[in-house]
Design an enzyme around this catalytic site. Structure first.
Site, PDB file in Angstrom:
ATOM      1  N   ALA A  66       2.282  -2.048   9.285  1.00 21.37           N
ATOM      2  CA  ALA A  66       3.424  -1.556  10.048  1.00 21.37           C
ATOM      3  C   ALA A  66       2.895  -0.525  11.035  1.00 21.37           C
ATOM      4  O   ALA A  66       1.850   0.102  10.786  1.00 21.37           O
ATOM      5  CB  ALA A  66       4.423  -0.903   9.101  1.00 21.37           C
ATOM      6  N   GLY A 109       1.626  -3.912   5.889  1.00 17.03           N
ATOM      7  CA  GLY A 109       2.611  -4.909   6.302  1.00 17.03           C
ATOM      8  C   GLY A 109       1.969  -6.220   6.738  1.00 17.03           C
ATOM      9  O   GLY A 109       2.617  -7.268   6.687  1.00 17.03           O
ATOM     10  N   GLU A 112       1.451  -8.023   3.591  1.00 16.09           N
ATOM     11  CA  GLU A 112       2.787  -8.440   3.125  1.00 16.09           C
ATOM     12  C   GLU A 112       3.320  -9.628   3.935  1.00 16.09           C
ATOM     13  O   GLU A 112       3.927 -10.540   3.386  1.00 16.09           O
ATOM     14  CB  GLU A 112       3.752  -7.252   3.215  1.00 16.09           C
ATOM     15  N   GLU A 132      -1.109   1.712   1.705  1.00 18.80           N
ATOM     16  CA  GLU A 132       0.006   2.655   1.904  1.00 18.80           C
ATOM     17  C   GLU A 132      -0.155   3.928   1.090  1.00 18.80           C
ATOM     18  O   GLU A 132       0.264   5.007   1.491  1.00 18.80           O
ATOM     19  CB  GLU A 132       1.344   1.982   1.526  1.00 18.80           C
TER      20      GLU A 132
END
Ligand code: COA
Length: 257
Positions: A66, A109, A112, A132
């Site tokens: 992200a 992300g 993911e 993270e």
């Protein structure tokens, strides 16, 4: 819709989606996520698209996570997580197969996103991880769940708690990716396999994805899903055609009904 952060190319009935922020290692900012949401809706809706590939632009990165620079501006963590979870669930539940071609970093992300695709091919330089925890966060877009499903609890906890990355060889060994291919072969190999799938009955493809997904859905009984999915396939014209084609010793011509 015009896209600022991704480009699309169609090869026969396969949509190739290339995430395009190479100067930021294709990090997923809000705008890119909205564009991806729009493209996923197109994959669902378009009659000319039977499957898709998601990859990153450049030779270094699939998606480096992200966009961290947007985190401090966001007020509500639940909404940040929810938006990504909804989009990635849509990818996972897509009735049309979506392959992630992981061409480098697949972190946070990015990992993911790759895990929400139906399966993954990676180049030798691919790097996976959920770092993270190094930011004082945990994954919010399904990483704790899908990593556990794909590589098992003990390994998932190791990588989620250390924030350490792992390479393509390890990802293959863990069952996170199906194959390692040289970078320039990633897309051709994905096209090759999707062309095989695209010749099958689209009803069978959709029902297979649904039944396999339900294995992981705690609220549904996968065996019951399989039962109804089998019934749906069984009564389709495609099944009549497939069975007749076998008996006639010819190739079946499936029409998707
Ligand atoms: N969000 C926002 N920007 C990112 C990013 C992310 N997740 N990952 C990389 N970038 C940006 C960098 O800030 C840099 O931008 P700049 O040139 O304007 O400074 C650019 O992409 C290149 O990254 P850089 O760090 O210089 O490349 P590198 O090869 O030295 O390192 C990584 C690559 C992937 C190891 C490193 O970028 C990194 O750790 N990224 C964050 C990974 C992460 O924690 N992801 C989970 C987020 S929840």
């Amino acid at each position: 819709m015009t896209y600022n952060n991704l480009f699309l190319k169609q090869e026969q009935e396969i949509l190739i989606v290339t995430l395009n922020r190479p100067d930021k290692l294709n990090a997923l900012n809000i705008e890119l996520m909205k564009e991806l949401q729009d493209v996923v809706a197109t994959i669902y809706d378009s009659k000319n698209i039977r499957s898709a590939i998601i990859t990153g632009n450049g030779e270094k990165s699939f998606v480096a996570g992200a966009d961290i620079s947007e985190f401090l501006k966001a007020k509500d963590g639940k909404i940040v997580a929810e938006n990504g979870q909804i989009l990635f669930s849509k990818i996972e539940k897509s009735p049309k197969p979506i392959i992630a071609c992981v061409n480098g970093f697949a972190l946070g992300g990015g990992c993911e996103l790759a895990m929400s695709c139906h399966f993954r091919f990676a180049s030798p330089n691919a790097v996976f991880g959920q770092p993270e925890i190094n930011l004082g966060l945990i994954p919010g877009w399904g990483g704790t769940q899908r990593l556990t499903n794909l590589i098992g609890k003990a390994r998932a906890l190791e990588f989620l708690l250390t924030g350490n990355n792992f390479n393509a060889e390890k990802a293959l060994q863990f069952g996170l990716i199906n194959y390692i291919f040289p970078q320039n072969e990633l897309i051709p190999k994905a096209i090759e396999i999707l062309n095989i799938i695209n010749q099958k009955s689209s009803i069978c493809v959709e029902e297979t994805i649904k039944a396999v997904n339900n294995f992981y859905d705690k609220d549904t009984n996968g065996m019951v899903t399989e039962l109804y999915s089998f019934e749906k396939c069984f009564k389709s014209n495609d099944a009549k055609e497939g069975i007749q084609a076998f008996l006639d010793k010819r190739k079946a011509n499936f029409k998707g009904h």
